[in-house]
Design a protein around this motif. Structure first.
Motif: not given
Lengths: 396, 442, 576
Positions: B305, C297-299, C345-346, A224-226, C306, C343, C339, A218, A375, A34, C290-295
């Protein structure tokens, strides 16, 4: 010099974390850069050593031993007839205690200089087995090793010191300190500025910092990136230099750097003199390669063996019992003697000769690292928000 | 003991239409089993429950080719081999829509449970488990609902605004049943706690508001107020039970608290939570904390799932192509089979409880069903149904029956009669029926 | 210009002759809402009130907690499990008027009441909460019990207690003291009785004649107080409001306005906004998310919490602190972030453990609350995005537009699996939606809008490509074309239904029911007032609170039950 879009596949297992699209059409910056700035957090670290000694044949004279094992080789150290396991173990332990103390009563882990060089501390004698790492001094000398992916002149005297210690073999415990880093007690940040092109750029500004924040993971405990991290505010932990990127490989001008280490709740310094990076940079921001330089042997001894100057979190010297107990315990479990390690370090040091005595005071060290985009913000005091209580303090 | 209110029964009538719910002969159905647990000659109560799994089945892997008592269990029913004699398989019974729009995964499920097809969640009658619990549920809990896939929904409705929520955490279920307020039936000593008496009388006093309030609110709201007062009365009854010594229960052992487990829709977690909750439910039934239960193994639009997969069971039923070699959807079949394995594990939990001369399962009538037959088409024809247990001898099992497109309300009617409800017709329009399934009734 | 309630009747009928008036007449939508002053300036006028039925409403979880906190203080714990709210006509607030009260919820309310009673009557705390000392702690003291009842009873019941009620609870306390041997033990059960009474748990609205309009009724003063308070503060009427109700002040325009302004200025107003938007944005669905933690991982659950807080915080900041235009919520380029959100929103977030004001994206491509994680992740699958769910949500939530359920016999086999290389992006895979005649009618309405957001994956990360194919996020929203999500943001902001929809929803939220057919002129009035105020939500809420229609009740035999302005929205989840 806008970016080209060739693929640059990387070894290393973190691609799933950062399924990033490639840069948008029309010459935009790579997504992790950036305004010419790209930050990274080291997501994996280990010493770059070599293969297992049994396979490379690096240790024909055998592996390093700890004090009970050494004692067990003496006539008195043999198990007596009818002696129970428990009694024998007790006797070995007691002898180890004696052997680990200097004649004038000092603990040899805290005062390794008071001990004699240990013939049972084996080091790597030959120089023909390939090792991980890069050439630090630009010369090919007898002590240098060939590189894992070809090349010669690799300076890796730390490998020479530990290459015949069981705990530093690929399956051993000593090289797993990445786990401690992932617990968040220390970390390493890299910042690049003035990046015009991630494939080829003949001048970038480089900063190496100790991380003041724990690494974000994670649920499966992968970095985790970013994420956003603050650099340690103490300027001792800031190192700035310059570098270049050539065909996607980042190299930097050597600079003295300082990071942290943590063992058994004790904080130690992790200095790296003449630190430089040699990293392959991919277009989605994953970096892999080496952070290499020379570690002062007294600090290397403290970090890996003796913990003589281990500090508490509050910044005070840790209790002697903790330091000494940890050092002696580690020596027993990992299979070495403190004074043996100390003298081996002195013997194989290869950098920064003392101006008076000419004796080398630092040892070539190769860290194999991977890094992911992050960052980096300045430490406390620069954020526009006033100091806030932590989530836990606020009862959230 | 509780009296069933006439109003409560008639609440389910559809204006004018012939939902002929018979008026209960109240006295003869009041179960005084609360007193009858002597060491010998005791009457063991019959329990009723439903067990729902989502997204139907693969017909060729579920429907046995033969009907009657001699049949082979196809691949997805193979796990149920140990219970062959205790299961009645009912295939080919239809929910009849009569032109009502079919809301996927809802109309079929609620049509089966109320006898009335509805295009949404606004049921027009109580579900049959509520009708049954109104009859036999004079226990500490009128009924208990659980869901092992992390969804707080159940398909147990008193009316459109009043669904019964499901417990989703085994630990929460344990606390609710065996935590505070639980009285171990085999405890050596019983001293009634005067606080329950005071608490109960305070709640009774609340009933004094009833008449005045009924006069103040509009017609629609009167029903809801009624439900409120009924719920208060249930709480009173619960407290009243605390003042009586519970009847001792042979073989009862207080279960330990389950561990804290992740609650989500990942298959392994769902199976584990289901096992834990089945075990707790079985113990709760054993010591008469309730006599009616509803288990939602997976939501009707199944949210199950596999980790790392971007699609849920439900999405796969729509999007997975048929495997050319297998002739059906492979991933969908995996989930369907897992559902049957879970059903087996549920029966295992009930059979693990010794009761009388046999097991708890012998004294249960469990109605297992899905929300559709072929999930891809949301077909409500041929919804798979199983009846497990012998209901204390009132029900016969060990056969497979093909419904030949008969209305599925026949099953609901039969089950209600087996549980002692005085009802001779059930359902509306094409699902109105007075024909029970004689093979099922002993 | 503030939209004041209405003109006096004098100005009904033909406007004063002036050119400006004539213009105003033609220019404005509904003649019934306009009139003119003597000077010929167009002024909005509320049409004659219509009213609706009195309602019986449950308290939502946030209302219950806020009520207990307001009456007993924030230290008093509420330990109960609340049922999921029933969503009707798009709002849980409307469902409160339809939901039953199951045995489970009575069980939980009872447990909560016992917890509160234990907390305030425990040995250390009772001095703070009980306004008197009994003559003896082991014997019943009628006076002191009466004082306790007098202090909390009216607050709990939101109106003074009748003699009968007071006697009943005194009797309960006396019985308790007798049987349990302690004065405070007796009080405890009296309090439990009050807190499980329908007068506390249910908002029972009562009507009385309206002297100014014999053909209509109006809410009685205490029902007015409750309706106002739960609308503008999401909590129970405070002592001052109850006093004003008792003194008849809520029946007079000026003193009513004073109370309304007092509530709007209170710190609790923010709670009302959060309650409304949390309801409108369907944040209760987060409980199922629920979100898949492999797809993704940031969730994790911190991120989920938040994400909701981010959107609500932005909304309150924009509408209250910045006094902003509601429509600009769809084009906001700044936000609050933590924070963990950074992650996804980058974006860098300097504050270590707190909320930081940052740009929503570094290149300004991400705009508005519809591009927040709280919207994108909620309307998506555990392992991938869903243009259909997002398109449907934009239609339902922001535009009040109905999308019917899919036909039951839909065949999805034409939709290939997500890793199909021949149809790499969702746009390709959903092509069948737009060509199959049975599907295209509804999907033409949903998919294009949702496809605009395909640059955000199932959690909300930005992506330029899907399966290596560039994502095309152009489309149309009811005639307005856009190139990407930022264009959709502008289209959504300027869509005429956007502002109409929030007006309708806020009104429904306030009264707890769908609008009735005869209220359409009133809706037009509110919408015009909203526009005139610059689309300011606090102004709108003020206008509603001060309008005659808000407190009007239609006589029982005339109540048009079930005739909403829009036909019933499906409240169940749609499994697409």
């Amino acid at each position: 010099m806008r970016n080209a879009r060739e693929k640059n596949p990387l070894a290393g297992g973190l691609l799933a974390i950062l399924l990033l699209g490639a840069a948008g059409p029309g010459g935009a910056e790579a997504p992790f850069v950036r305004n010419g700035e790209a930050g990274f957090v080291v997501s994996f670290i280990e010493y770059g050593l070599s293969g297992d000694a049994q396979e490379t044949g690096a240790c024909p004279a055998g592996m390093t031993r700890n004090l009970p094992e050494i004692y067990a080789m003496t006539p008195q150290g043999k198990r007596r007839e009818g002696e129970s396991d428990e009694a024998y173990m007790d006797r070995l332990r007691e002898a180890a205690g004696r052997l680990g103390t200097s004649p004038d009563g000092r603990d040899l882990c805290m005062h390794p200089e008071a001990g004699e060089p240990d013939p049972w501390f084996r080091t790597v004698e030959g120089s023909d087995m390939p090792v991980y790492g890069i050439d630090l001094d630009g010369e090919v000398s007898d002590n240098d090793f060939p590189g894992m992916s070809g090349g010669t002149g690799i300076d890796n005297q730390w490998y020479r010191v530990v290459g015949c210690s069981r705990s530093y073999q690929p399956a051993g415990q000593s090289n797993g300190f990445n786990i401690a880093m992932l617990t968040g007690s220390w970390g390493i940040l890299v910042r690049l500025r003035g990046v015009d092109d991630i494939r080829n750029d003949d001048h970038v500004e480089v900063g190496l910092y100790a991380n003041a924040d724990p690494i974000s993971l994670s649920p499966a405990r992968k970095p985790l990136g970013y994420a956003t991290y603050a650099a340690e505010p103490d300027p001792r932990f800031h190192a700035t230099t310059t570098g270049r990127i050539e065909e996607g490989v980042l190299t930097t001008v050597p600079v003295d750097a300082m990071f942290r280490n943590e063992v058994n709740s004790m904080y130690l310094d992790r200095p790296l003199r003449d630190a430089r990076l040699h990293m392959t940079l991919s277009e989605n921001g994953l970096m892999e390669g080496y952070l290499a330089g020379y570690t002062p042997v007294e600090d290397m001894y403290n970090m890996q063996y003796g913990y003589r100057n281990g500090m508490t979190h509050a910044g005070e010297l840790a209790p002697l019992g903790l330091r000494s107990g940890s050092a002696n315990g580690a020596a027993f479990v990992l299979g070495h003697t403190c004074h043996g390690a100390y003298h081996a370090l002195q013997q194989h040091a290869d950098g920064h000769p003392d101006p008076d005595s000419g004796k080398y005071t630092a040892i070539s060290t190769q860290y194999h690292i991977r890094a992911i985009p992050a960052f980096i913000v300045a430490g406390a005091g620069i954020s526009p928000n006033p100091a806030q209580p932590t989530r836990e303090e606020a009862g959230r | 003991m509780s009296k069933i209110s006439r109003r409560g029964f008639l609440r389910g009538t559809l204006q004018g239409a012939a939902v002929g719910v018979g008026l209960p002969l109240l006295n003869c159905f009041l179960d005084d089993s609360g007193k009858a647990f002597a060491a010998s000659g005791r009457r063991i109560p019959v329990r009723f429950g439903t067990w729902v799994w989502g997204c139907g089945f693969i017909p060729e892997l579920w429907i046995p080719t033969a009907t009657g008592t001699e049949f082979e269990l196809p691949a997805h029913l193979a796990p149920l081999e140990p219970y062959r004699d205790r299961l009645a398989l009912l295939s080919g019974f239809d929910v009849k829509l009569d032109g009502v729009p079919n809301k996927p995964h809802i109309t079929g499920c609620l049509g089966l449970r109320t006898g009335i097809p509805v295009p949404d969640l606004k049921v027009k009658a109580p579900t049959l488990d509520v009708l049954i619990s109104d009859q036999i549920g004079d226990t500490r809990f009128r009924s208990i609902e659980v869901c092992s896939a992390g969804i707080q929904r159940s398909y147990s409705y008193r009316d459109a605004g009043s669904p019964n929520p499901s417990e989703i955490s085994p630990l929460a279920l344990y606390s609710r049943i065996f935590g505070e307020g639980f009285q171990d039936p085999n405890a050596a000593q019983f001293t009634p706690d005067p606080r329950y008496m005071v608490h109960k009388s305070v709640l009774s006093a609340t009933q004094e508001e009833r008449r005045a309030l009924m006069g103040e609110v509009g017609a629609e709201d009167r029903q809801r107020l009624d439900e409120y007062f009924t719920s208060i009365r249930e709480l009173e009854q619960k407290l009243a039970l605390q003042l009586e010594p519970p009847a001792p229960v042979e073989h009862f052992e207080m279960p330990g608290a389950p561990p804290e487990t992740p609650v989500d829709s990942e298959m392994e977690n769902v199976m584990e939570n289901h096992r834990l909750m089945a075990g707790l439910l079985a113990r709760a039934l054993q010591c008469n904390q309730t006599r009616v239960f509803n288990v939602l193994f997976s939501d009707t639009a199944s949210n199950l799932r596999r980790p790392g997969s971007s699609s849920t069971h439900h999405t796969l039923t729509h999007e997975e192509p048929v495997d050319p070699q297998l002739g059906h959807q492979r991933e969908v079949a995996w989930f369907a089979e897992k559902s049957m394995i879970a059903w087996r594990e549920f029966l295992d939990a009930l059979s693990a409880i010794p009761e009388g001369d046999g097991t708890l399962l012998d004294n249960c009538l469990v109605l297992a069903h899905s929300d559709c037959s072929i999930a891809k088409a949301h077909a409500v024809e041929g919804i798979p149904v199983m009846v497990a247990g012998n209901a204390g001898g009132r029900v016969r099992t060990g056969f497979h029956m093909a419904g030949k497109a008969d209305p599925i309300s026949r099953i609901g009617l039969t089950v209600q009669q087996a549980m002692g409800l005085q009802v001779d017709r059930w359902g509306v329009l094409s699902m109105e029926t007075n024909r029970v399934i004689p093979e099922l009734l002993a | 210009m503030r939209a004041h309630a209405k003109l006096v009747n004098v100005h009904r009928g033909l406007p004063a002759p002036s050119a400006l008036c004539a213009l105003a007449l033609f220019a404005l939508l509904a003649a019934a809402v306009t009139g003119c002053t003597d000077r010929g300036e167009p002024v909005l006028r509320e049409p004659d009130p219509v009213g609706g039925p009195t309602l019986l409403r449950r308290l939502t979880q946030s209302q219950y907690r806020a009520t207990v906190a307001d009456i007993f203080g924030t230290d008093v714990p509420v330990v109960a499990r609340f049922e999921r709210g029933l969503r009707s006509h798009g709002l849980i607030a409307v469902g409160t008027g339809e939901a039953g009260i199951s045995a489970f919820s009575i069980e939980q309310y009872d447990a909560a009441a016992q917890g509160v009673a234990d907390a305030i009557l425990g040995e250390e705390q009772r001095a703070e909460f009980v306004p008197c000392q009994p003559r003896s702690t082991t014997a019943f003291d009628t006076e002191c019990a009466g004082a306790f009842m007098g202090q909390y009873g009216p607050l709990l019941f939101r109106r003074p207690l009748t003699n009968e009620q007071t006697q009943r609870y005194l009797e309960a306390a006396r019985l308790g003291t007798e049987k349990l041997g302690g004065f405070y033990e007796g009080l405890k059960y009296a309090l439990v009785g009050m807190m499980t009474s329908p007068q506390f748990l249910l908002r029972i609205e009562r009507a009385q004649p309206d002297p100014q309009r014999p053909e209509l009724l109006q809410l009685d003063p205490y029902s007015k107080a409750a309706r106002l308070s739960y609308f503008l503060t999401d909590s129970t009427p405070d002592r001052e409001l109850l006093r004003a109700a008792g003194a008849g002040e809520l029946d007079s325009a000026d003193s009513l306005a004073r109370q309304v302004d007092r509530l709007l200025a209170s710190p609790r107003f923010e709670g009302a906004l959060r309650a409304f938007f949390g309801d409108m944005l369907e944040f209760d669905l987060f409980d199922d998310l629920a979100k898949d933690s492999e797809i993704y991982p940031a969730f994790n659950s911190d991120v989920a919490a938040d994400a909701k807080e981010q959107t609500l915080r932005d909304i309150v900041h924009h509408l209250v602190e910045q006094n902003g235009d509601y429509r600009d919520l769809f084009t906001l380029d700044q936000t609050f972030m933590t924070r963990p959100l950074g992650i996804i929103y980058r974006q860098p977030v300097p504050a270590r453990h707190d909320w930081e004001r940052v740009q929503l994206s570094h290149d300004g491509s991400r705009l508005g609350i519809q591009s927040h994680v709280s919207f994108l992740a909620l309307h998506a699958h555990p392992g991938r995005s869903s243009p259909t769910l997002r398109g449907k949500a934009i239609r339902n939530v922001f535009l009040c537009q109905e999308v019917p359920d899919p036909p039951a016999n839909v065949d999805f086999s034409v939709v290939q699996d997500p890793s199909n290389t021949y149809m790499p992006t969702a746009r390709d895979r959903l092509g069948a939606h737009n060509t199959e005649p049975a599907c295209s009618g509804c999907h033409k309405v949903m998919d294009p809008v949702g496809l605009a957001l395909e640059n955000y994956d199932g959690l909300g990360h930005f992506r330029a490509r899907e399966n290596d194919a560039v994502i095309d996020s152009s489309g149309f929203l009811d005639g307005t074309a856009y190139e990407d999500a930022a264009g959709l943001a502008a289209a959504l902001r300027n869509h005429p239904e956007t502002s109409r929809c929030v007006v309708e929803k806020i009104y429904r939220f306030a009264v707890g029911r769908d609008t009735v057919w005869d209220e359409r002129a009133y809706m037009d009035y509110l919408i015009a007032a909203f526009a005139e105020s610059g689309y300011r939500v606090p102004e709108l809420m003020r206008a509603i609170a001060l309008s005659d229609n808000f407190m009007a009740i239609s006589p029982p035999d005339q109540t048009p039950v079930g005739q909403g302005l829009a036909h019933n929205q499906s409240d169940g989840r749609n499994p697409s």
